[in-house]
Structures are given as C-alpha cells and as structure tokens.
Design an enzyme around this catalytic site. Structure first.
Site, PDB file in Angstrom:
ATOM      1  N   ASP A  89       0.870  -1.208  -0.058  1.00  0.00           N
ATOM      2  CA  ASP A  89      -0.181   0.212  -0.337  1.00  0.00           C
ATOM      3  C   ASP A  89       0.832   1.008   0.498  1.00  0.00           C
ATOM      4  O   ASP A  89       1.538   1.447   1.174  1.00  0.00           O
ATOM      5  CB  ASP A  89      -0.963  -0.142   1.093  1.00  0.00           C
ATOM      6  CG  ASP A  89      -2.138  -0.783   1.641  1.00  0.00           C
ATOM      7  OD1 ASP A  89      -2.026  -2.080  -0.075  1.00  0.00           O
ATOM      8  OD2 ASP A  89      -3.421  -1.080   1.783  1.00  0.00           O
ATOM      9  N   LYS A 151      -6.799   3.411  -2.412  1.00  0.00           N
ATOM     10  CA  LYS A 151      -7.238   3.781  -1.279  1.00  0.00           C
ATOM     11  C   LYS A 151      -7.470   4.898  -0.813  1.00  0.00           C
ATOM     12  O   LYS A 151      -7.247   5.737  -1.429  1.00  0.00           O
ATOM     13  CB  LYS A 151      -6.080   2.772  -0.627  1.00  0.00           C
ATOM     14  CG  LYS A 151      -6.277   2.488   0.985  1.00  0.00           C
ATOM     15  CD  LYS A 151      -4.955   2.290   1.053  1.00  0.00           C
ATOM     16  CE  LYS A 151      -5.076   2.552   2.848  1.00  0.00           C
ATOM     17  NZ  LYS A 151      -4.139   1.199   3.455  1.00  0.00           N
ATOM     18  N   LYS A 180     -10.151   0.437  -1.800  1.00  0.00           N
ATOM     19  CA  LYS A 180      -9.942   0.211  -0.513  1.00  0.00           C
ATOM     20  C   LYS A 180     -10.572   1.516   0.422  1.00  0.00           C
ATOM     21  O   LYS A 180      -9.978   2.166   0.036  1.00  0.00           O
ATOM     22  CB  LYS A 180      -8.855  -0.330  -0.278  1.00  0.00           C
ATOM     23  CG  LYS A 180      -8.310  -0.446   1.105  1.00  0.00           C
ATOM     24  CD  LYS A 180      -7.197  -1.425   1.490  1.00  0.00           C
ATOM     25  CE  LYS A 180      -6.697  -1.315   3.233  1.00  0.00           C
ATOM     26  NZ  LYS A 180      -5.285  -1.998   3.524  1.00  0.00           N
TER      27      LYS A 180
END
Length: 213
Positions: A89, A151, A180
């Site tokens: 991430d 995300k 996400k």
C-alpha cells in the site's frame, strides 16, 4: 462474501510492539481476514507467521506522507517483497499531484508497481487533502501506472474514508482497478456502507470488533 474476507487487519502505529504484531497475526488467522497490514520492519516476521494460511502479508510504502523520493519508495518496495510482502500500500506523492506534475506521480506509482513484481499494489490517495477533481485524476494515474487498487486514506491525516469519496473513486476508476476504504472505519455498519459504495477491501485496526459486533 463475508466482511472478514475483505478486511486488511491493520496496525501501523510507530509504537506497535512485537507482542501486538503477533496478536494481530493470530487474530487475522482466527477470523480469516484478507491480510495483516504492518510497517515494513515487521514484514519478515508477519510473513513467517502467516505461512500455510490464506492470510496475506501487506505493508506500506512511503508511509504516511508519500513525500519520499521515487527511488526510496521503489527500494522500500523491493526489500518488502524480499521479506515476504504479498501486497504493498503506497502513498501517492500528494504535493506533486496538487502541483499538476502528473507524469511524475504516474512514474512514482509505476516504479513501485515494477518493484512489486506482479504483487498487488494499492495507491493511497489521502483523499481528505484532495478535491474531487484531484481524486479523479489520481485514480486515472494509478490505473495507468498498473495499480491494483486505489485507497482512500492513511488514517494519519485530517480525515479518513467517507461513503461519498468511496463512491467517487469507484466511479472514477470504472472497474479498471479496485477500491479500498481505510481510515476511521470502526463498526460493521460503517464497513458495509463502504462496500455498498464500491469498496472491495476495508483497511481497519478494528477488524475484530467489526466481525464480532
């Protein structure tokens, strides 16, 4: 699909201890979470504890500011993969994005995607710092660079995920990558609302409370 199966069980506090990381792994295995998400110093230990399970090892790159050099992010990603990370991430370079340096932002993401060697890369936009148009642009850049997800948030800035932002992100990527939701998600109702808005993964440090509540 159970909520547990889309939760990245997360502990990114700088003061996190080894005992807490071990507990995180145990909880993730017990509840069948998607991954355990930790800072990169813990990747090798987490990956060893998750061997022979379906729980993936996730780490963060350029966290939490996104302002490290591209070379530094790519190197961090390379070592994380060597240590056993399955998912990365990364934080987008917010300053470059807001300056209109879109090629630099795309190349920054692409360098981490390349270092990930086919592993899942989620691009953290830190949406609380961006306009709707900047969120749309960031989503396109992430898709163009080969990311698997966009995300919402690090959870370390001025705001986290909102239903409205998740819906905007899902609309902007139009199925070309996944979304996400992360930051400030503490209950099952909040997690379900994010999924209904278009999220296919939930990042939270409240995973156990969510599945047991």
């Amino acid at each position: 699909m159970s909520i547990a199966s889309v939760i990245d069980h997360t502990l990114l506090k700088p003061e996190a201890t080894r005992d807490q990381i071990v507990q995180l792994c145990t909880e993730a295995i017990t509840h069948g979470f998607a991954s355990v998400c930790v800072n990169s110093c813990w990747v090798s230990e987490v990956s060893e504890r998750l061997v022979a399970t379906d729980v993936r090892t996730c780490t963060v790159i350029g966290f939490p500011l996104g302002a490290a050099s591209t070379h530094a992010k790519a190197a961090e990603a390379t070592y994380a993969v060597q240590d056993g990370a399955d998912e990365l991430d990364m934080v987008i370079n917010i300053g470059w994005l807001r300056s209109g340096d879109y090629d630099a932002v795309r190349d920054d993401i692409a360098a981490v995607v390349e270092a990930a060697q086919g592993r899942c890369v989620k691009v953290i936009l830190e949406t609380c710092l961006l306009s709707d148009e900047e969120i749309r642009i960031a989503g396109k850049l992430a898709v163009d660079a080969g990311a698997s997800f966009v995300k919402t948030s690090t959870g370390f800035s001025s705001g986290g995920a909102t239903v409205e932002t998740v819906a905007l992100m899902a609309q902007s990527v139009a199925g070309r990558c996944q979304v996400k939701a992360s930051g400030g998600i503490h209950t099952a109702a909040e997690a379900k609302a994010m999924i209904e808005a278009g999220a296919t993964r939930i990042g939270t440090s409240s995973g156990v409370a969510i599945v047991e509540g």
